[in-house]
Scaffold this active site. Structure first.
Site, PDB file in Angstrom:
ATOM      1  N   ARG A 138     -28.972 -16.213 -34.804  1.00 15.18           N
ATOM      2  CA  ARG A 138     -27.455 -16.263 -35.549  1.00 15.18           C
ATOM      3  C   ARG A 138     -26.796 -17.533 -35.217  1.00 15.18           C
ATOM      4  O   ARG A 138     -26.799 -17.847 -33.917  1.00 15.18           O
ATOM      5  CB  ARG A 138     -26.847 -15.065 -35.066  1.00 15.18           C
ATOM      6  N   ARG A 183     -18.106 -13.440 -29.342  1.00 19.56           N
ATOM      7  CA  ARG A 183     -19.016 -13.796 -30.505  1.00 19.56           C
ATOM      8  C   ARG A 183     -18.271 -14.740 -31.606  1.00 19.56           C
ATOM      9  O   ARG A 183     -17.047 -14.936 -31.255  1.00 19.56           O
ATOM     10  CB  ARG A 183     -19.535 -12.626 -31.238  1.00 19.56           C
ATOM     11  N   LYS A 210     -20.253  -6.712 -25.543  1.00 21.34           N
ATOM     12  CA  LYS A 210     -19.726  -7.681 -26.439  1.00 21.34           C
ATOM     13  C   LYS A 210     -18.279  -7.695 -26.884  1.00 21.34           C
ATOM     14  O   LYS A 210     -17.681  -6.829 -26.723  1.00 21.34           O
ATOM     15  CB  LYS A 210     -20.700  -7.237 -27.858  1.00 21.34           C
ATOM     16  N   LYS A 215     -15.692  -9.196 -29.857  1.00 21.51           N
ATOM     17  CA  LYS A 215     -15.434  -9.982 -31.068  1.00 21.51           C
ATOM     18  C   LYS A 215     -13.963 -10.081 -31.470  1.00 21.51           C
ATOM     19  O   LYS A 215     -12.866  -9.485 -31.113  1.00 21.51           O
ATOM     20  CB  LYS A 215     -15.825  -9.002 -32.060  1.00 21.51           C
ATOM     21  N   CYS A 231     -25.852  -3.144 -43.749  1.00 23.09           N
ATOM     22  CA  CYS A 231     -26.411  -4.127 -42.719  1.00 23.09           C
ATOM     23  C   CYS A 231     -27.708  -4.316 -43.040  1.00 23.09           C
ATOM     24  O   CYS A 231     -28.439  -3.791 -44.160  1.00 23.09           O
ATOM     25  CB  CYS A 231     -26.071  -3.273 -41.418  1.00 23.09           C
ATOM     26  N   CYS A 243     -34.525  -4.802 -37.958  1.00 20.76           N
ATOM     27  CA  CYS A 243     -33.829  -4.228 -36.906  1.00 20.76           C
ATOM     28  C   CYS A 243     -34.582  -3.184 -36.116  1.00 20.76           C
ATOM     29  O   CYS A 243     -34.796  -2.298 -36.759  1.00 20.76           O
ATOM     30  CB  CYS A 243     -32.379  -3.942 -37.494  1.00 20.76           C
ATOM     31  N   CYS A 287     -27.942   2.596 -38.474  1.00 23.04           N
ATOM     32  CA  CYS A 287     -27.690   3.198 -37.447  1.00 23.04           C
ATOM     33  C   CYS A 287     -26.120   3.337 -37.191  1.00 23.04           C
ATOM     34  O   CYS A 287     -25.481   2.701 -37.666  1.00 23.04           O
ATOM     35  CB  CYS A 287     -28.496   2.416 -36.345  1.00 23.04           C
ATOM     36  N   CYS A 289     -22.673  -2.477 -37.746  1.00 19.31           N
ATOM     37  CA  CYS A 289     -22.823  -3.661 -38.173  1.00 19.31           C
ATOM     38  C   CYS A 289     -22.419  -3.903 -39.748  1.00 19.31           C
ATOM     39  O   CYS A 289     -21.667  -4.915 -40.068  1.00 19.31           O
ATOM     40  CB  CYS A 289     -24.099  -4.263 -38.165  1.00 19.31           C
TER      41      CYS A 289
END
Length: 581
Positions: free
Chosen positions: A93, A163, A225, A227, A445, A451, A490, A494
């Site tokens: 990414r 990120r 993470k 954001k 997603c 994935c 899931c 995302c």
């Protein structure tokens, strides 16, 4: 109050109430601590040609370099029968603050995707960047070196760091967008890891004798993470409530004067674990534009020091605010920043979707927003989308802007070039009037086959599903209207289904949880309506509800507002308390 001096060292303050620092750390804290500032033994693993993957610690560490280790799940069983290891490959990414990329850069990534990846596609993401899927380990260095050559990188696009920083893709208010984009870039650079591991491993940089330091992130980096976005009202295209830190741009007379700061949003949860839930961000207040980096650092370091490093499922900023109290967290941020938040300035979000087609900016340039279904750029039999974008890049003198809705803007087109670019777009299926407004406001997603977390289909499922929804909308005289509809394979968030009017969250192959009650502005979280149901059951529910909406709605009332008003489902007011009620 204003103070531009940045904190370069941790401030040791009184631990918060409900402190978790004395709990045993998770294993992720161990391998980050032992990684020597993200180096681990990645370089040694790259030399191992016996396996296509990395060892367990390194497979986690490469995330902080912008990669995920994956395999093709469609052929996993077949390869196991053949006594072969799974077809291990990497998703890489790019870091692309604000989603802006030049035509020259685009042509380089297009060539790499075609020649060096297993799938041959470019995937535009909800994080306003692009991903390569299907890079084999032997080609990873060349991928990173290509990005470096064209002025890009993949640093900190995954893992326990801040990120890729999003910024509203506003093609009309060009002056304010340029200022907001500049701050998105500054915030991204300021919060990047300072370790030289990326340069040493991927770019063959020289190892220096001076030790690494991470004054903002620490040697263990963040608990989870993180954001960040910069958003320009009234368009909430970045979905502020999906993010830990948001800077809401406040402009006067065409000039950016500051930001309202929203903290603690996030959508991920875990099936069956009621200690996890989606959460909206809290409004901390207004800051002057010149203080953005100071406050960004103060918020990140507070989460660094107060976040849960024992239980990763409760490690995000949203859970820190719930555990210690929003006001306590805010006061700590003010202490570290050396200044206080001012009262928030008024603003309003009115929409989230991209304006598909041509719009004219205040600078007299034109901007063409292309709808890219699910963000997947590939040459299909009847629609060579990827080739079409490359042909536009060969003549385009402006830039491209990737949106947080997985679309692509051909930006800053002079009137003299408008017809030529439109002709290329039409010839390659990039402009297609047959796409309904419902399809343009639906998103998924990646999910299967790449994935590793996927439980149900999403990207491959959505197109045919929307065709059926289009039929239902048309049957009810709603073909010119839309519902914000999103599918995730899931519960990790995302596809941002937890800010949709209709959200499907994968539970098992062919089965989803159905959520209802978000709104068009993206300021309300939906609630579970039916659990673990089949696609046919979902369609039956949706068809019945759309019929009621068509007949009983108030003027211009969105679907999500309708199901709340008519008590089909109760609104989520405080998700920490009532999301599971």
């Amino acid at each position: 109050m204003s103070n531009n001096k940045l904190n370069t060292h941790p401030i040791h303050t009184t631990p918060p109430q409900n402190d978790v620092s004395n709990l045993p750390p998770s294993d992720a804290e161990r391998f980050k601590r032992e990684s020597n500032f993200l180096r681990g033994t990645i370089a040694k693993d790259l030399e191992n040609g016996i396996t296509g993957g990395f060892n367990s610690d390194n497979s986690q560490l490469i995330r902080l370099h912008g990669m995920y280790q994956q395999d093709d799940r469609d052929i996993r069983a077949q390869r196991a029968e053949q006594k072969l290891e799974p077809l291990i490959n990497m998703m890489l990414r790019c870091r692309l603050p604000g989603g802006i990329i030049t035509p020259k850069q685009w042509l380089a990534i297009d060539k790499f995707a075609t020649q060096e990846t297993w799938y041959g596609s470019i995937r535009l993401t909800t994080r306003q960047t692009f991903q390569f899927h299907g890079i084999f380990k032997r080609d990873l260095k060349s991928a990173h070196q290509l990005l470096h050559k064209i002025g890009l990188d993949s640093i900190a696009t995954a893992g326990d760091v801040n990120r890729n920083v999003l910024c509203t893709s506003n093609p009309i208010e060009s002056g304010v967008h340029q200022q907001a984009y500049a701050w998105a870039s500054k915030i991204s650079e300021h919060l990047l890891p300072k370790t030289r591991a990326y340069i040493e491993i991927w770019l063959d940089g020289k190892k220096l004798d001076t030790p690494d330091e991470e004054p903002i992130l620490s040697s263990n980096y963040l608990p989870r993470k993180f954001k960040t976005t910069v958003v320009i009202p009234p368009l909430n295209d970045v979905d502020v409530h999906a993010n830990d830190l948001n800077f809401v741009a406040i402009a006067e007379h065409g000039q950016l004067i500051g930001f309202n700061v929203l903290v603690g949003g996030g959508l991920a949860m875990t099936h069956g674990d009621k200690t996890t839930y989606p959460r909206k961000a809290d409004d901390f207040g207004f800051i002057a534009v010149s203080d953005a980096l100071t406050f960004a650092e103060a918020i990140v370091t507070t989460q660094r020091d107060w976040g849960n490093r024992s239980n990763r499922k409760n490690a995000k900023t949203k859970y820190t605010l719930e555990r210690v109290g929003t006001e306590n967290f805010k006061k700590e941020v003010e202490l570290r920043a050396g200044m206080a938040f001012l009262p928030s300035k008024p603003y309003q979000f009115t929409a989230r979707g991209d304006r598909i087609g041509w719009v004219k900016g205040i600078d007299d340039n034109w901007h063409l927003t292309l709808f890219i279904e699910n963000g997947r750029l590939l040459d299909y039999v009847d629609k060579p989308l990827k080739t079409g974008v490359a042909k536009i890049a060969q003549i385009h003198q402006g830039d491209f802007r990737l949106t947080a809705n997985q679309n692509l803007i051909v930006a800053r087109v002079p009137a003299s070039q408008k017809a030529e670019i439109e002709a290329i777009a039409r010839q390659h299926g990039l402009i297609d009037e047959s796409f309904s407004v419902q399809r343009q406001n639906s998103m998924a997603c990646v999910s299967f086959p790449t994935c590793p977390l996927a439980m149900a289909e999403a990207e491959r499922f959505l197109p045919d599903f929307i065709t059926i929804i289009d039929g239902i909308m048309d049957k009810n005289n709603l073909s010119d209207d839309y519902i914000i509809l999103r599918v995730t394979g899931c519960p990790n968030g995302c596809g941002r289904a937890m800010l949709a009017e209709i959200g499907l969250v994968g539970k098992a192959p062919g089965r989803y949880n159905l959520y209802l009650g978000g709104n068009r502005e993206g300021t309300r979280i939906p609630r579970l309506y039916k659990e673990n149901i089949t696609v046919d059951e979902i369609l039956t529910c949706i068809e019945q509800l759309i019929a009621k909406w068509s007949m009983q709605r108030n003027k211009n009332e969105g679907f999500g507002d309708f199901v709340i008003r008519t008590q089909v489902i109760a609104p989520v007011v405080n998700s920490a308390i009532d999301f599971y009620l």
